[in-house]
Structure formats: C-alpha cells, structure tokens
Design an enzyme around this catalytic site. Structure first.
Site, PDB file in Angstrom:
ATOM      1  N   ASP A 191       0.843  -1.191   0.000  1.00 34.99           N
ATOM      2  CA  ASP A 191       0.000   0.000   0.000  1.00 34.99           C
ATOM      3  C   ASP A 191       0.881   1.245   0.000  1.00 34.99           C
ATOM      4  OD1 ASP A 191      -2.341   1.439  -0.037  1.00 34.99           O
ATOM      5  OD2 ASP A 191      -2.699   1.310   2.118  1.00 34.99           O
ATOM      6  N   LYS A 194       2.779   3.126  -5.994  1.00 36.74           N
ATOM      7  CA  LYS A 194       2.266   2.092  -6.907  1.00 36.74           C
ATOM      8  C   LYS A 194       3.330   1.642  -7.911  1.00 36.74           C
ATOM      9  CE  LYS A 194      -1.069   3.164  -4.428  1.00 36.74           C
ATOM     10  NZ  LYS A 194      -1.095   2.524  -3.101  1.00 36.74           N
ATOM     11  N   ASP A 213      -3.278  -3.102  -2.385  1.00 32.12           N
ATOM     12  CA  ASP A 213      -4.378  -2.137  -2.382  1.00 32.12           C
ATOM     13  C   ASP A 213      -4.249  -1.185  -3.566  1.00 32.12           C
ATOM     14  OD1 ASP A 213      -6.619  -0.721  -1.540  1.00 32.12           O
ATOM     15  OD2 ASP A 213      -5.509   0.522  -0.117  1.00 32.12           O
ATOM     16  N   ASN A 214      -5.359  -0.527  -3.890  1.00 35.04           N
ATOM     17  CA  ASN A 214      -5.396   0.519  -4.930  1.00 35.04           C
ATOM     18  C   ASN A 214      -4.913   0.025  -6.286  1.00 35.04           C
ATOM     19  OD1 ASN A 214      -4.208   2.528  -2.296  1.00 35.04           O
ATOM     20  ND2 ASN A 214      -6.269   2.725  -3.118  1.00 35.04           N
ATOM     21  N   GLU A 243     -11.221   4.244  -1.011  1.00 30.28           N
ATOM     22  CA  GLU A 243     -11.589   4.554   0.364  1.00 30.28           C
ATOM     23  C   GLU A 243     -12.493   5.779   0.483  1.00 30.28           C
ATOM     24  OE1 GLU A 243      -7.065   5.162  -0.245  1.00 30.28           O
ATOM     25  OE2 GLU A 243      -8.566   3.654  -0.693  1.00 30.28           O
TER      26      GLU A 243
END
Length: 258
Positions: A191, A194, A213-214, A243
């Site tokens: 997380d 990226k 995540d993401n 989120e």
C-alpha cells in the site's frame, strides 16, 4: 448599505461552505481523477494552510479525542469516521478494510510485512488479528508519517506487536533476513508507491501471499499484469471502492506458487 453588504458576504460564505462540504464531494465521489484531485490536493492544501497543521496531525488529533486508549477497534472507528465525515485520507478504509481483515484471518500469518504505513490505520487492523507471538514489520518512507503512525499504533495498544521501520522499501526488503531474521513473510500488504509494487514483489518471491491495495485507483497496471499472467502466482481480485468514495477500486490477492 453596510447591512446589505454584510448579508451578501454572509450569503456568499454560506454558499461556499455548502459547495465545499456537500456539493463538490457528492459530485467527485464517482470520478477517480476528480476525487483524488479534490481530496488529496485541493482540500488537503487548503486545510493545511488554514489550520497550520498537516492531515496526519489532524487525524491523530481525532484519534486522541474520540478513541479509547488501548482499544484498537475504537481507533479504527475514529479514523473511519474522521475520513468519511470530516476529512478524506488515503487509508485502506472501512470497506476494503473488511477484505484485508478476512485475508489476514484466512492466512493466519506468523510474519507480516506492510509496505506503506502512512498513519497506521491498516497496521492497527492487521496487528489486532495477529497472535501475540506474530511479527509485523511495517515500512514507511516518509518520516513525518512515521511519527504520527507510531502514536496511532501506541494509542491502539499495538506497539508491542509492530516494528515500524523508516526508509525505502527497495533498500530495506533485501535486508530483512539480516536485520530482522525473517527470510520470507507469510503475508505482504502492499500500500505504498504504486510504481514500487512490481519491483518490490519481485524481491519477495519466496512463499508469500501478496495483498495489494489501490490496484485500480490510482492503479498499478504493470503489477496486475505480472501477477495475473505469471505461472508463479494464483491471483484473485476483490472488487470494492476507493476509500470513502464510490469510485471503483479493489484489492488483488496473489498466492505465490513457486
């Protein structure tokens, strides 16, 4: 004349507040680029100037005001309420947090590595589900975030389970065995930046379950392409939302097969 001017100013201020508090957030919550630009750039910078504080500092203040010391669930709840109703922040969030919880419970890891601590929200969620003898190492590049995260983790009463390390993931991952006696991790939660997902994943290809995540917003397409097409992994996508918004996002769970 002065009374008219006062009414005009009051009406203008009220309109601006309505736009800021309800109208614009309602519009941008369905659009990835607009949501990130509004919450993560415009609002954050505006509040930083107006309050002479940072978003992590304001989040910590909300925890200290609304959460019970030593109660990790109340800390998670306080952060979720702050981020949903007061000021957005880039935690994994309540919706995806439930997915994170289920994966941690399923894997039941003895060793966990978290890449990207931020303010410690997901760290607290993970630590709460681990047995007392488990080892959770969380890496944070930004020293200002790390200062806040340590206080949030301590407020939740999880500091004994967590080892927070400051520095670059690319530098620290190869030193895990040397510094912490961990050859591989049962679970790795990605997380952080990226563009570091793929190179860092390749540094840890030794039996770990990766949870990223993401992967849709803001996204890590090279990482997704790799874990979904490599024979080394069995990968599964958990659809959710960015989120505290309605923008599609999700978590990618990738089991290393060897």
């Amino acid at each position: 004349m002065w009374l008219t001017l006062l009414y005009s100013c009051s009406g203008g201020a009220a309109l601006l507040y309505i736009l800021y508090r309800w109208v614009i957030p309602s519009i941008v919550q369905y659009h990835a680029g607009l949501a990130l630009m509004w919450h993560d750039v415009i609002v954050e910078r505006l509040l930083d100037v107006l309050t002479r504080s940072t978003r992590p500092q304001r989040l910590l203040a909300a925890v200290q005001k609304n959460a019970t010391r030593g109660d990790p669930r109340s800390v998670v709840k306080a952060i979720d309420e702050f981020c949903r109703y007061t000021e957005w922040a880039m935690n994994v969030g309540d919706e995806k947090g439930c997915i994170l919880d289920s994966v941690v419970s399923e894997v039941n890891p003895a060793t966990v590595l978290e890449l990207g601590t931020y303010c410690g929200y997901s760290t607290v969620r993970i630590a709460t589900l681990l047995p007392p003898d488990a080892k959770l190492i969380t890496l944070e590049f930004n020293p200002d975030f790390a200062v806040i995260a340590r206080q949030v983790i301590a407020w939740a009463g999880q500091e004994e389970k967590v080892h927070l390390v400051e520095g670059s993931s690319g530098d620290l991952i190869p030193k895990m065995k040397e510094q912490f006696g961990v050859k591989s991790f049962d679970l790795v939660f990605l997380d952080h930046w990226k563009d570091r997902y793929l190179p860092d994943a390749k540094l840890m290809e030794a039996g770990s379950v990766l949870l990223a995540d993401n992967v849709i917003c803001p996204g890590s397409p090279d990482y997704l392409d790799y874990v979904r097409n490599s024979p080394k992994y069995r990968s599964q996508y958990f659809k959710s939302h960015l989120e505290y918004t309605k923008v599609e996002d999700g978590l990618e769970k990738s089991v290393f097969l060897g």
